[in-house]
Every structure is written in C-alpha cells, then in structure tokens.
Design an enzyme around this catalytic site. Structure first.
Site, PDB file in Angstrom:
ATOM      1  N   SER A 117       6.057   5.967  10.591  1.00 52.12           N
ATOM      2  CA  SER A 117       5.222   4.818  10.236  1.00 52.12           C
ATOM      3  C   SER A 117       3.913   5.301   9.628  1.00 52.12           C
ATOM      4  CB  SER A 117       4.900   4.007  11.478  1.00 52.12           C
ATOM      5  OG  SER A 117       4.072   4.762  12.348  1.00 52.12           O
ATOM      6  N   ASP A 118       3.321   4.460   8.770  1.00 54.26           N
ATOM      7  CA  ASP A 118       1.921   4.714   8.440  1.00 54.26           C
ATOM      8  C   ASP A 118       1.138   4.479   9.729  1.00 54.26           C
ATOM      9  OD1 ASP A 118      -0.478   5.253   7.267  1.00 54.26           O
ATOM     10  OD2 ASP A 118      -0.141   4.005   5.499  1.00 54.26           O
ATOM     11  N   TRP A 119      -0.068   4.995   9.770  1.00 54.56           N
ATOM     12  CA  TRP A 119      -0.846   5.007  11.018  1.00 54.56           C
ATOM     13  C   TRP A 119      -1.136   3.578  11.491  1.00 54.56           C
ATOM     14  CZ3 TRP A 119       1.109   9.150  10.084  1.00 54.56           C
ATOM     15  CH2 TRP A 119       0.727  10.373  10.616  1.00 54.56           C
ATOM     16  N   GLY A 120      -0.488   3.192  12.570  1.00 50.88           N
ATOM     17  CA  GLY A 120      -0.717   1.864  13.126  1.00 50.88           C
ATOM     18  C   GLY A 120       0.090   0.771  12.446  1.00 50.88           C
ATOM     19  N   ALA A 121       1.115   1.138  11.684  1.00 47.31           N
ATOM     20  CA  ALA A 121       1.850   0.121  10.907  1.00 47.31           C
ATOM     21  C   ALA A 121       3.067  -0.432  11.654  1.00 47.31           C
ATOM     22  CB  ALA A 121       2.292   0.725   9.573  1.00 47.31           C
TER      23      ALA A 121
END
Ligand code: BGC
Length: 745
Positions: free
Chosen positions: A289-293
């Site tokens: 995932s992208d950071w926090g996605a």
C-alpha cells in the site's frame, strides 16, 4: 543468528545491516527455501510452509520511519512489545519504512527507501539524479538505467533492500505536483524509461516498487478523490504505461495508490489488483500500500492488497496488524490460502530479486563518481526548446548577466518523498530545496575569460540595467513542485515580468527554466533561446553550463507538451483545489486516453511546445522510412543523418495513425509507436529498425478482454516531435485480436 544478538548488534546504530538474512551454508536440506538453485516460486512456497501464523503476519504489516518514536505508544495488544522492540532496533533511521523479517528462517527485514531520484534519508547523504521527467526527456533508456544502477547501489550501501522507486503516473494533469517524479504523458515513453530505471535499481539485487497504481494523476485530495474513467481508456493510457514497464522490468513490488478508481480504493480494487495486474499481466510480485492508503482488513486483502505498509502511530488504523488479521481469519472473511498467497508473493520478490541471497550491507559510497553519472544524465536530458539566430552555444561573449533563480546558490529540486539530501546538505531558500550545484559557478569555470555578473532578479530595474550593459543575459526561472499539492503553470514571484523586463533591455536573452513540469511562457516569442532544465539533479549546474557553452550538444526531447494557455487544458480547474484534505470529491477523466499531445491533436490545438520537441546544435535528417506488418505488430525502419558540422544525438520518433482514427476507435489521431536515439558524427548516418507493439495499434475491448487491431490502412511516420511528421508511409493491417491476458499471447 539468534534474535537477541541480532537486536543487540543494531542498538544505537544509525544503520543496521539487514538482519535475519540467510547465513552462508544455511541451505541445509531441511531449509530448501535457502537453496538458490531452486526457482523463486518453489522457494517461496517452501518458506511459507515452514512459517508459523505469527511469522506470516510479520511480513504483511509494515511500519513507517516515524514508528521509531511512535510505535511504543501503540497498545501492546495491537503490536506486541517484542515486535515493537524489533521494529525500533532494526529500521533504518530516516528511511521510508520497514517490514520485519523472520530471522529464524533466514528471511530478511524489508528496509524501504524512497524514491526514483535517489535515496531519501535526511540522515544519510545521497546522489540526486535529475527528476524522472528529465531523464525521460533523454529518450534513451540507458540514461535512467545508469541512474537506477547508482541509486540502487546507494540504497544497498545504506542498508536498504527495497526502493520505492518507479513513479509512472501519466502527466494527464499538467499541474500535478508530482509530475517531476514521473516520466511524462506517453505510455510507451514512460513505460520504457521507468522500466529502465527499475532494471538499473534491481541490478543491485534489491527490490524496486513501481507506483502509484493507478490513475493517481492529481495531488489535490489524493486520499479522497474518486476518479471515474472507463476500463478502455485506462488500459490504453495509465495502465498501459504500467503494463509495459512491468513487462520490461519485473519490479518486485507494485504500490497501490491513495485515490479511488471508479468507486473503489486503489488498495482494495479488485479490478486493478486481481483482474488486471495479477491475472491478465500474470504479475508474481506483491502489492504494497501507499503509506496509510488502506481502509479495511479482509476486503483489502481479498481485493488484492498483499502488504499494508507505513503504519506509524496509535492514531493509525491497524488494518493488517496481527489482531485484525487473526479476527478476519477466524471469522472466515479471509482465507488461509489467501494469506499464504500474500506471504508467498512477498517472499517471491525477496527470493527473485536478491535480498535473501545477497543481503544488503552498509558500505562506502563514491559520491564523486555517482555525481558524474547524474551530471551525464542531465546532459542527455535537458531540452533546448528554442534557439533563434544561433544565439547558443555562447561564443566569443565578453560579458554575461546571470539573473534570478538563485543561480548563485544551486539548482532547484522537487519536494516530498523524493527529496534527496546531498552530500554537505541542500540549501533551503524560501522553504524550497536547492542542490548545491550553482550554474553561476559552473559558467564561470567554463568561461574563465568572460565577465559574468549576477543579479538575484528581485529588482527588475536593476536586473534590466545589468542585462543592458552585458553582451548576453541568462535569466533563470524556477517553479517549485511538491508531492501533496499542485503547481499552477503560471510562474510565481513575478518571474514572467522579470523575463519581460530583461528581454526589453537586451534582446540577446536566454531563459533557463528549472521546473517540475510544463509552465506557461507568455514571453516565449520575445526570447530567442530557451533551455528547459527540469530539476537537473546534483550535476545540474555544470550540465546547464556545458550545454549553454557548447561543450555538450543538447539532445533532450520533451516527454510532455507545454500548453500555450489555460484554455487548452482538458479541465479548466483542478477538482477539489482549496478544499481540506480528505474531503470526498470526484473527477471524471472524460478525455480518457487522449492525454498530452493526443488531446491537443483531438482538439486541433497548437501547444506552445509539442511532446517530442527538442533542438540540437547540429541538424538531423530523417529518411528512408519503411513499414510493414509483422504478425500483429508493425516493423518500421528509417535513417537518421547528421547534416551539421558537429557531433550530436538525434531522436527519431515513429508515430502511427489509422487513416480514419475515429472509425478505428482510437482516442486520438496518432500515437507514439517507437523511438530511437543515435549518436552521430557530422555527415554520418544510422539505420534504425523498430517494432511497434500490437497494443499501440489496437483499442482495448472490455467485453472480450482483448486488444483489437482494426483491419485497415495506417499511416506510419517518422518525426522529431509530435508536431509534424517528416515522412509518412502507409501500411494495411488485417483485422486481428491480441488477448489482454498475457498468457494468451
Ligand atoms: C508517497 C509514496 C512514498 C511513501 C513513503 C507516500 O506519501 O505517496 O510515493 O513512497 O509516502 O514515503
């Protein structure tokens, strides 16, 4: 290595060597996954079989660098005290993220660093390449490959085995603040150049991560924006860039994006992750995932997300933390076999790309040698947009006024997660980062006999006065771009007025633009020479000076078109601009696959500068064009001849166009089908043979999941930009189908 020893060996260090790595001679018969002669698939399967549930869950949940100080505040029932200790003692301080390995089995930690331009770690100096948009302008895959090789080596030498590098979102939105991290507006060019970067990085036996999958084409409200676009348009544009790049480079991981696509989050999008990436393209690596996605546990995992990455703090939702995953397994929402598949994919990348067999080790870096590679990349990439009357290269000039752009301090760099800290640190001016490579010093070195004076450009009258008494004026203009925001194409800080004032004072004016992407140039017709320098990296100053003075013959070509005015953009306004982050918003990308030059062609607009445009100090002729069908592709050949008096590099661009593009269902009258760059001495000629991929001749049809090449006549042309084809020949293609599922072709 026992766990206690592994932890102790890292305590208090800035950088730990990747722990848990395979030990020499450890490939005993009962540990087949450590046997390099087995296939990565077999090794990954064997390792999964040997893992306990808790060990599997370590690999699917990653931490951001902030976890160093923050993870201790997370409740113990979410992250166990043992795991917290492991994380804070093993992650590389200042890096982007960390995923704990399984030391018992010789599975290394994943030590993750941004990004495509170099290793981003404010505690560790690194070499900054020119922006990815710049290296795409080289039109030579060897340039990003060589750059990737050095930044990958620096990642390895600083203890990182995973780079979050391979940004490839298309420049659909010219104002996108991250366009400088990507490779332009065309799927073939972007796919080729980003693949080369990834190949360079992965040649260091580490993982590279192509991103941000997908259609994450604007920064405004990036975490809440729902993008509407048809499957056909996506497959022919943004996804085609990913498809080509993945095919040519096999990145270990793919980072899914923050936004929603057709109502589904990028990181739980069954169509994008399962159907397209894993099934149609046969992708074997893992989706991080992208950071926090991440927005859920079982739905995200079942829809294709393999690893939650970037967990930081007690405020973050721990969607893939052990308790959430165990609950999902227990309720049956998540199956054991899907969890095994997630872990197997992560392990596959670790086995296939090198981190297990060739653990990263901290080592010295030859910054001078790497800076030279970066400078060469800039020299191949800067684009000479205009050169009336042969004002450039500078010859026999007695005095020069260098004005503006902090040219006495350095060259501008983009901001956000690709902001590289150079040796000795960068220079912060007005909150923006300048790499310490001042063009002013470099010009003085190149022209020791010329009187070169500098004016900061704040006072236009003073700048104009200096220009008036100098033979030539060089005005540096800068446009700051950053992750997380958009950049207006109108220059800020009255720089347009500065250029106009100087142009009035001295018609021998050269503008050097350090920008993250396209800008409007309302003064373009009053300025005889313009050099687009993008963000040119740590060797930017010398590269600019050597091009201006003719030591280097410019050979970059634009990877994006420059619109002439706001009314040429596909969308007058950026959806959601000015609204607080997280505000739900929607945008319909109705232009579909007609991005950049394709859009201008469809609308009949004349942009300020076309995709593919770029001048040289010599002239090239493109001739001897031939084209014929070859199975479902087209084979084209042509010659490039250097017609001038000095050595230079010419670029031939092959465009394909159905005679009736609307009837053929194309999004635009023509597409780039192939390209090549040739280094030629004066009078020399090179014959080039290229293949146009069937997908660049087809339309994607969702109903049959096919690429359909419509039978009929096609014009094949060779040109030095998307503006006007130099030569055209016609070929007739039979109607044919090319399965969109790779295994089918
Ligand atoms: C960016 C990614 C980056 C990640 C880790 C995110 O905000 O979108 O490109 O890799 O942060 O730094």
């Amino acid at each position: 290595m026992g766990r206690v020893v592994a932890i102790a060996s890292c305590l208090g260090m800035l950088i730990c060597t990747a722990s848990g790595a395979a030990q020499p001679g450890a490939a005993a018969g009962d540990r087949p996954w450590l046997n390099p002669s087995l296939s990565p698939d077999a090794r990954a399967k064997a390792a999964v079989e040997a893992m306990t549930l808790d060990e599997k869950l370590r690999l699917v949940f990653g931490y951001s660098d902030q976890a160093l100080t923050e993870v201790s505040k997370v409740p113990d029932d979410i992250v166990s005290p043992e795991l917290k200790t492991y994380v804070v003692t093993h992650l590389v301080k200042g890096s982007a993220g960390f995923v704990p390995g399984v030391p018992r089995l010789g599975i290394p930690d994943q030590t993750q660093t941004d990004a495509s331009i170099g290793v981003r770690n404010s505690f560790i100096p690194s070499t900054a390449l020119p922006s990815s948009l710049a290296t795409a302008a080289s039109f030579d895959p060897e340039v990003p490959r060589a750059g990737g090789a050095i930044i990958g080596a620096e990642a390895r030498a600083t203890g990182h085995n995973t780079m979050l590098a391979g940004g490839i979102n298309l420049a659909r939105e010219p104002r996108n603040g991250r366009n400088f991290e990507y490779a332009g507006e065309d799927p073939l060019l972007a796919g080729t150049m980003v693949a080369a970067l990834i190949n360079g990085i992965q040649s260091n036996r580490i993982i590279s991560t192509i991103k941000h999958y997908a259609v994450n084409d604007q920064e405004t409200l990036r975490t809440s924006l729902d993008v509407t676009i048809s499957a056909e348009a996506m497959r022919q544009s943004d996804l085609l860039a990913f498809e080509l790049a993945i095919e040519k480079s096999s990145p270990g991981s793919v980072m899914c994006s923050y936004n929603l696509i057709n109502g589904r989050w990028g990181c739980e999008n069954d169509y994008l992750l399962n159907t397209v990436l894993k099934k149609d393209w046969g992708y074997k690596g893992f989706v991080m995932s992208d950071w926090g996605a991440v927005h859920s546990t079982a739905p995200a995992a079942n829809n294709g997300l393999d690893q939650f990455t970037g967990f930081c703090c007690k405020e973050d939702k721990p969607w893939f933390a052990p308790p959430a995953m165990k609950a999902a397994l227990q309720s049956g929402e998540l199956s054991r076999s899907r969890l095994d598949d997630m872990v197997e994919r992560i392990l596959w990348a670790l086995f296939a790309k090198g981190p297990v067999d060739d653990p990263v080790k901290v080592a010295p870096i030859d910054y001078a040698a790497n800076a030279a590679v970066s400078q060469r990349a800039a020299e191949e990439s800067l684009v000479l947009l205009k050169n009336e009357g042969g004002l450039l290269p500078l010859r026999g000039v007695k005095s020069i006024a260098v004005i503006g752009g902090h040219a006495d301090q350095g060259v501008l760099a983009g901001a956000g997660s690709s902001d590289v800290t150079p040796l000795g640190g960068d220079r912060k001016i007005g909150g923006h980062s300048y790499l310490p490579s001042p063009p002013l010093d470099a010009l003085r070195r190149e022209l020791p006999k010329t009187k070169i004076a500098f004016d900061a450009g704040a006072d236009h009258t003073a700048a104009a006065a200096l220009a008036a008494k100098s033979d030539v004026a060089i005005v540096f203009v800068t446009r700051h771009n950053s992750e997380g925001s958009e950049a207006s194409l109108t220059m800020v800080d009255n720089q347009d007025d500065l250029v106009a004032a100087v142009a009035k004072a001295n018609p021998k004016i050269i503008v050097v633009a350090e920008t993250g992407g396209a800008i409007y140039m309302p003064w373009a017709d009053r300025v005889p020479a313009i050099l687009e320098a993008f963000y040119p990296g740590i060797g930017g100053g010398p590269a600019i000076a050597r091009i201006l003075t003719g030591k280097v013959n410019p050979s970059g070509h634009l990877p994006i078109s420059f619109p002439a005015s706001p009314d040429q953009l596909a969308r007058p306004d950026i959806e959601g601009l000015g609204k607080p982050d997280g505000t739900p918003a929607a945008v319909a990308y109705d232009e579909g696959a007609a991005i950049g030059y394709k859009w201008y062609d469809v609308k009949g607009y004349k942009p300020l500068f076309w995709f593919g445009h770029g001048l040289s100090y010599t002239r090239f002729a493109l001739s001897d064009l031939t084209a014929q069908p070859a199975d479902k592709a087209i084979k084209a050949s042509f010659s490039i001849r250097n017609m001038g008096k000095r050595e230079g590099k010419g670029v031939g661009q092959v465009y394909v166009a159905p005679v009736d593009w609307k009837k053929a269902g194309w999004e635009a009258p023509k597409r780039l089908g192939a390209f090549a760059k040739a280094d030629l001495k004066p009078g020399k000629i090179q014959h080039v043979e290229l293949t146009v991929d069937p997908r660049l001749l087809a339309t994607y049809e969702a109903a049959g999941n096919n690429w359909h090449i419509r039978g009929g006549q096609y014009d094949v042309s060779v040109a030095d930009s998307a503006a006007t084809p130099a030569k055209t020949v016609r070929v007739t293609l039979p109607d044919s189908i090319w399965s969109a599922a790779h295994a089918g072709n």
